[in-house]
Design a protein around this motif. Sequence first.
Motif, short mmCIF file in Angstrom:
data_model
loop_
_atom_site.label_atom_id
_atom_site.label_comp_id
_atom_site.label_asym_id
_atom_site.label_seq_id
_atom_site.Cartn_x
_atom_site.Cartn_y
_atom_site.Cartn_z
N ARG A 26 0.84 -1.20 0.00
CA ARG A 26 0.00 0.00 0.00
C ARG A 26 0.87 1.25 0.00
O ARG A 26 0.62 2.19 -0.75
N ASN A 27 1.91 1.26 0.81
CA ASN A 27 2.81 2.41 0.86
C ASN A 27 3.52 2.63 -0.46
O ASN A 27 3.69 3.78 -0.91
N GLN A 28 3.94 1.54 -1.12
CA GLN A 28 4.61 1.67 -2.42
C GLN A 28 3.65 2.22 -3.48
O GLN A 28 4.03 3.05 -4.30
N ILE A 29 2.41 1.74 -3.45
CA ILE A 29 1.41 2.22 -4.40
C ILE A 29 1.16 3.72 -4.18
O ILE A 29 1.11 4.50 -5.13
N MET A 30 1.00 4.11 -2.91
CA MET A 30 0.74 5.52 -2.60
C MET A 30 1.91 6.40 -3.04
O MET A 30 1.71 7.49 -3.58
N LYS A 32 4.14 5.72 -5.49
CA LYS A 32 4.19 5.76 -6.95
C LYS A 32 3.08 6.64 -7.53
O LYS A 32 3.28 7.31 -8.54
N MET A 33 1.92 6.62 -6.91
CA MET A 33 0.80 7.42 -7.39
C MET A 33 0.85 8.85 -6.87
O MET A 33 0.01 9.67 -7.23
N GLU A 34 1.81 9.14 -6.00
CA GLU A 34 1.97 10.45 -5.39
C GLU A 34 0.71 10.88 -4.64
O GLU A 34 0.30 12.04 -4.68
N ALA A 35 0.11 9.92 -3.96
CA ALA A 35 -1.09 10.18 -3.16
C ALA A 35 -0.66 10.60 -1.76
O ALA A 35 0.18 9.95 -1.14
N GLU A 36 -1.23 11.69 -1.28
CA GLU A 36 -0.89 12.18 0.06
C GLU A 36 -1.66 11.46 1.15
O GLU A 36 -1.26 11.48 2.31
N SER A 37 -2.78 10.86 0.78
CA SER A 37 -3.59 10.14 1.77
C SER A 37 -4.30 8.98 1.08
O SER A 37 -4.34 8.89 -0.15
N VAL A 42 -7.91 6.58 -3.28
CA VAL A 42 -9.23 6.09 -3.66
C VAL A 42 -9.81 6.97 -4.77
O VAL A 42 -10.35 6.46 -5.75
N ARG A 43 -9.68 8.29 -4.63
CA ARG A 43 -10.18 9.20 -5.68
C ARG A 43 -9.48 8.93 -7.02
O ARG A 43 -10.11 8.93 -8.07
N MET A 44 -8.18 8.69 -6.97
CA MET A 44 -7.44 8.38 -8.20
C MET A 44 -7.95 7.08 -8.82
O MET A 44 -8.10 6.99 -10.04
#
Length: 77
Positions: A26-30, A32-37, A42-44
């Motif tokens: 999950r942390n790697q996905i976040m 790579k996607m540059e998600a702050e939360s 989820v929005r992406m």
Amino acid sequence: LVLGGWLIKQSAYALGIAEITIQTHRNQIMKKMEAESLADLVRMGVKLGIQHANPFRSEVTMQESVGWPGSNHASVL
């Protein structure tokens, strides 16, 4: 499973892997996607039309539903 709202503990149990493995992915996905939360992630996913995989389906079906053939970790997203 993350996009489906599953808890880390539930996801780990359903997939038969350690909770720390789910957290790592999950942390790697976040990252790579540059998600702050998680909400950003989820929005992406919604914008991209990604649906969460059901761990109780066959692995081939999960891979096809997510669109990543050959990936063993498609269900984590």
